[in-house]
Design a protein around this motif. Structure first.
Motif, PDB file in Angstrom:
ATOM      1  N   GLY A   1      41.345  29.432  47.436  1.00  0.00           N
ATOM      2  CA  GLY A   1      40.080  28.736  48.268  1.00  0.00           C
ATOM      3  C   GLY A   1      38.882  29.360  47.742  1.00  0.00           C
ATOM      4  N   CYS A   2      37.831  28.752  47.388  1.00  0.00           N
ATOM      5  CA  CYS A   2      36.567  29.300  47.222  1.00  0.00           C
ATOM      6  C   CYS A   2      35.470  28.715  48.078  1.00  0.00           C
ATOM      7  N   VAL A   3      34.340  29.538  48.271  1.00  0.00           N
ATOM      8  CA  VAL A   3      33.219  29.191  48.812  1.00  0.00           C
ATOM      9  C   VAL A   3      32.076  29.669  48.381  1.00  0.00           C
ATOM     10  N   ALA A   4      31.393  28.641  47.651  1.00  0.00           N
ATOM     11  CA  ALA A   4      30.252  28.836  46.667  1.00  0.00           C
ATOM     12  C   ALA A   4      29.078  28.972  47.441  1.00  0.00           C
ATOM     13  N   ASP A   5      28.097  29.646  46.854  1.00  0.00           N
ATOM     14  CA  ASP A   5      26.887  29.736  47.672  1.00  0.00           C
ATOM     15  C   ASP A   5      25.776  28.643  47.146  1.00  0.00           C
TER      16      ASP A   5
ATOM     17  N   ARG B   1      44.357  24.428  54.817  1.00  0.00           N
ATOM     18  CA  ARG B   1      44.885  23.887  53.647  1.00  0.00           C
ATOM     19  C   ARG B   1      45.589  24.973  52.954  1.00  0.00           C
ATOM     20  N   GLY B   2      46.010  25.932  53.742  1.00  0.00           N
ATOM     21  CA  GLY B   2      46.884  27.055  53.231  1.00  0.00           C
ATOM     22  C   GLY B   2      46.429  28.085  52.088  1.00  0.00           C
ATOM     23  N   ALA B   3      45.260  28.124  51.940  1.00  0.00           N
ATOM     24  CA  ALA B   3      44.322  29.016  50.938  1.00  0.00           C
ATOM     25  C   ALA B   3      45.277  30.453  51.077  1.00  0.00           C
ATOM     26  N   GLY B   4      45.676  30.894  49.928  1.00  0.00           N
ATOM     27  CA  GLY B   4      46.577  32.156  49.499  1.00  0.00           C
ATOM     28  C   GLY B   4      45.473  33.122  49.871  1.00  0.00           C
ATOM     29  N   HIS B   5      44.184  32.848  49.192  1.00  0.00           N
ATOM     30  CA  HIS B   5      43.034  33.867  48.850  1.00  0.00           C
ATOM     31  C   HIS B   5      42.003  33.245  48.990  1.00  0.00           C
ATOM     32  N   LEU B   6      40.758  33.823  49.373  1.00  0.00           N
ATOM     33  CA  LEU B   6      39.529  33.257  49.539  1.00  0.00           C
ATOM     34  C   LEU B   6      38.493  34.036  48.847  1.00  0.00           C
ATOM     35  N   LEU B   7      37.971  33.181  47.917  1.00  0.00           N
ATOM     36  CA  LEU B   7      36.817  34.067  47.186  1.00  0.00           C
ATOM     37  C   LEU B   7      35.307  33.466  47.545  1.00  0.00           C
TER      38      LEU B   7
ATOM     39  N   GLU C   1      40.722  41.744  57.449  1.00  0.00           N
ATOM     40  CA  GLU C   1      40.747  42.538  56.325  1.00  0.00           C
ATOM     41  C   GLU C   1      39.690  44.188  56.640  1.00  0.00           C
ATOM     42  N   ALA C   2      40.172  45.213  56.184  1.00  0.00           N
ATOM     43  CA  ALA C   2      39.175  46.166  56.311  1.00  0.00           C
ATOM     44  C   ALA C   2      38.014  46.141  55.234  1.00  0.00           C
ATOM     45  N   ILE C   3      38.447  45.782  53.984  1.00  0.00           N
ATOM     46  CA  ILE C   3      37.564  45.762  53.103  1.00  0.00           C
ATOM     47  C   ILE C   3      37.649  44.821  51.903  1.00  0.00           C
ATOM     48  N   ALA C   4      36.448  44.618  51.434  1.00  0.00           N
ATOM     49  CA  ALA C   4      36.537  43.431  50.432  1.00  0.00           C
ATOM     50  C   ALA C   4      36.067  43.905  49.030  1.00  0.00           C
ATOM     51  N   LEU C   5      36.759  43.483  47.926  1.00  0.00           N
ATOM     52  CA  LEU C   5      36.304  43.956  46.629  1.00  0.00           C
ATOM     53  C   LEU C   5      35.238  43.025  46.081  1.00  0.00           C
ATOM     54  N   VAL C   6      33.979  43.425  45.619  1.00  0.00           N
ATOM     55  CA  VAL C   6      32.942  42.651  45.233  1.00  0.00           C
ATOM     56  C   VAL C   6      32.637  42.972  43.818  1.00  0.00           C
TER      57      VAL C   6
ATOM     58  N   ALA D   1      40.934  41.022  34.837  1.00  0.00           N
ATOM     59  CA  ALA D   1      42.244  40.726  35.035  1.00  0.00           C
ATOM     60  C   ALA D   1      42.634  41.965  36.110  1.00  0.00           C
ATOM     61  N   VAL D   2      42.384  43.214  35.893  1.00  0.00           N
ATOM     62  CA  VAL D   2      42.917  44.180  36.716  1.00  0.00           C
ATOM     63  C   VAL D   2      42.451  43.880  38.177  1.00  0.00           C
ATOM     64  N   LEU D   3      40.995  43.734  38.100  1.00  0.00           N
ATOM     65  CA  LEU D   3      40.321  43.600  39.503  1.00  0.00           C
ATOM     66  C   LEU D   3      41.041  42.183  40.280  1.00  0.00           C
ATOM     67  N   GLY D   4      41.183  41.095  39.263  1.00  0.00           N
ATOM     68  CA  GLY D   4      42.059  39.957  39.932  1.00  0.00           C
ATOM     69  C   GLY D   4      43.021  40.295  40.694  1.00  0.00           C
ATOM     70  N   ALA D   5      43.994  40.990  39.793  1.00  0.00           N
ATOM     71  CA  ALA D   5      45.281  41.303  40.263  1.00  0.00           C
ATOM     72  C   ALA D   5      45.083  42.224  41.746  1.00  0.00           C
ATOM     73  N   ALA D   6      44.319  43.258  41.695  1.00  0.00           N
ATOM     74  CA  ALA D   6      43.876  44.241  43.034  1.00  0.00           C
ATOM     75  C   ALA D   6      43.422  43.254  44.042  1.00  0.00           C
ATOM     76  N   ALA D   7      42.487  42.194  43.708  1.00  0.00           N
ATOM     77  CA  ALA D   7      41.770  41.314  44.778  1.00  0.00           C
ATOM     78  C   ALA D   7      42.931  40.713  45.430  1.00  0.00           C
ATOM     79  N   LEU D   8      43.791  40.178  44.629  1.00  0.00           N
ATOM     80  CA  LEU D   8      44.897  39.101  45.346  1.00  0.00           C
ATOM     81  C   LEU D   8      45.786  39.556  46.178  1.00  0.00           C
ATOM     82  N   THR D   9      46.058  40.897  46.384  1.00  0.00           N
ATOM     83  CA  THR D   9      46.665  41.613  47.229  1.00  0.00           C
ATOM     84  C   THR D   9      46.200  41.579  48.618  1.00  0.00           C
ATOM     85  N   ARG D  10      44.893  41.172  48.686  1.00  0.00           N
ATOM     86  CA  ARG D  10      44.185  41.028  49.960  1.00  0.00           C
ATOM     87  C   ARG D  10      43.500  39.423  50.243  1.00  0.00           C
ATOM     88  N   LYS D  11      43.172  39.239  51.508  1.00  0.00           N
ATOM     89  CA  LYS D  11      42.813  37.746  51.675  1.00  0.00           C
ATOM     90  C   LYS D  11      41.524  37.307  51.165  1.00  0.00           C
ATOM     91  N   VAL D  12      40.490  38.294  51.169  1.00  0.00           N
ATOM     92  CA  VAL D  12      39.207  37.940  50.770  1.00  0.00           C
ATOM     93  C   VAL D  12      38.447  38.683  49.863  1.00  0.00           C
TER      94      VAL D  12
END
Ligand SMILES: Nc1ncnc2c1ncn2[C@@H]1O[C@H](COP(=O)(O)OP(=O)(O)OP(=O)(O)O)[C@@H](O)[C@H]1O
Ligand SMILES: O=C(O)[C@@H](O)C(=O)CO
Length: 422
Positions: free
Chosen positions: A6-10, A76-82, A110-115, A209-220
């Motif tokens: 799920g993505c929220v774009a500004d 709608r069940g979004a597994g991850h939010l970007l 979540e405690a922390i978000a990757l940006v 690709a590395v950051l995507g895989a790491a981010a996916l283990t968290r929700k946001v």
């Protein structure tokens, strides 16, 4: 429908940039304008990008709208939010990237978000937390003169810290080079230090690709299209989406008159307008006359109607930094911006009322104003015109659109776009 992402774009052009990247990476994707009504019919997809117009509004409003979008996606069940932000991190010290990231992260527990705004395909890279645009640091790029959010500090750890409640740390390139587990461990360590966000370095697509895989283990997570690419690749690699076999069928030609509108004052757009002069009639709005109350929009519309039967036309408010500064000094930055956006929206409405069904718009705020006025609910994503800019087809009527981020596109962007909008 259960969404993998799920993505929220500004902003709207940023949303279509992300939708383009996700589609290219194999995710079936729809872009909606605002939070969809519950009865909006959407095809079965892997990702939805909800476009907001929240980049340059007060932070508390941006937080409220982003939360509403996140709630719709989560339902709608979004597994991850970007949270999709600009690859040049467009924002001011008053917000909105920090406050929205804090809010979505806290809501997700979540405690922390990757940006990371890195998007190497368009030459946005991050090294030691410093954002580079092409060969120069952000603060030396044309973004230093942006009409709404001039970017004068290239150190994103500092920029984000000024906007955030929790502290901001760094995941450096050496850590990224060690892989997704090392990035995850660094996120954990920073969270233990009380940081709520971490700017991540990325220079090449393989870093994403590395950051995507790491981010996916968290929700946001928060980032530009590059992080979208990393997340999409991680989803495909994890078997959480089956890559779409063929591009969606967007329907046949629409034909009829075509028009281009430009409100972006970026160097790229200024160059594209100059080039378009050779291919189509170009009308330049006079913002000073417009702000003085003259009917510039009406005059531009009359001008367009006299020519549009013979081929596409372009109407532009865009001006160089000195002209923009002069108008802003006289009328105020926000008032000038809003007046020009309102004029563009009115022109778009008039063009569509006169049969235009092929419309190219340059500039995120400008696109937002136009699309809102036309009340378009959602788009399916078609072929790529240039990096970060797809052709869009409205879901509720027959219309082609291209919404171009100010800085994107090659020198002949307007002609390139119209070629892909039959
Ligand atoms: N001649 C002008 N003088 C002052 N403001 C202008 C002028 N032309 C356009 N503007 C305003 O400048 C802003 C440009 O923002 P917009 O988001 O449309 O383009 P951008 O920032 O280059 O694109 P993006 O957000 O996709 O990077 C708008 O608010 C627009 O109304
Ligand atoms: O990320 C980008 O650069 C674009 O999608 C955008 O948001 C520009 O406004």
């Amino acid at each position: 429908m259960t969404l993998a992402l799920g993505c929220v774009a500004d902003d709207y052009t940023g949303a279509s940039d992300l939708a383009n990247t996700l589609t290219k990476a194999g995710l079936r994707t729809v872009q909606t304008i605002g939070v969809p009504a519950d009865d909006l019919a959407l095809p079965e997809v892997d990702a939805v990008v909800v476009s907001l117009k929240s980049r340059s509004i007060p932070a508390d409003e941006a937080v409220a709208r982003s939360r509403e979008a996140a709630a719709w996606l989560n339902a709608r069940g979004a597994g991850h939010l970007l949270f999709k932000v600009c690859s040049t991190f467009d924002s001011t010290d008053e917000g909105n990237i920090g406050p929205v990231t804090d809010a979505l992260r806290e809501d997700a527990g979540e405690a922390i978000a990757l940006v990371t705004p890195a998007f190497p395909e368009t030459a946005r890279t991050v090294y030691l937390g410093h954002l580079f645009v092409g060969m120069v640091p952000l603060a030396e790029s044309p973004l230093k003169d942006h009409p709404l959010n001039p970017m004068r500090d290239s150190n994103l750890v500092r920029v984000l810290a000024r906007q955030s409640r929790a502290g901001v740390g760094l995941i450096d390139l050496a850590t990224v080079a060690q892989g997704a587990e090392a990035v995850g461990a660094r996120l954990d360590a920073l969270a233990r230090e009380g940081k709520g966000a971490a700017i991540a370095d990325a220079v090449l697509d393989r870093d994403l690709a590395v950051l995507g895989a790491a981010a996916l283990t968290r929700k946001v997570s928060t980032g530009a299209s590059g992080l979208g690419l990393g997340l999409a690749r991680a989803l495909v690699a994890a078997g959480r989406v089956a890559p779409a076999a063929t591009a969606a069928d967007l329907g046949g030609p629409i034909g009829g008159p075509a028009a281009c509108l430009a409100g972006s004052c970026s160097q790229a757009t200024l160059g594209q307008i100059a080039r378009a002069e050779a291919a189509m009639p170009v009308r330049r709005l006079d913002p000073a006359r417009l702000l003085a109350g003259e009917d510039e929009a009406g005059a531009a519309l009359t001008w367009a109607m006299e020519r549009i039967g013979d081929g596409p036309v372009l109407i532009a408010s865009s001006a160089g930094p000195d002209e923009v500064a002069a108008v802003q000094a006289r009328y105020g930055r926000d008032a000038a911006g809003h007046a020009v956006e309102a004029a563009m929206a009115r022109i778009a409405e008039g063009l569509v009322a006169h049969g235009v069904r092929r419309l190219v718009v340059a500039g995120g705020e400008t696109s937002g104003a136009v699309v809102d006025r036309l009340r378009l609910p959602a788009f399916r994503v078609g072929p790529e015109i240039a990096a970060g800019v797809p052709v869009l087809r409205t879901t509720d009527r027959d219309m082609w659109l291209a919404l171009k981020s100010g800085n994107f596109g090659g020198p002949d962007f307007f002609a390139d776009a119209l070629r892909l909008m039959p």
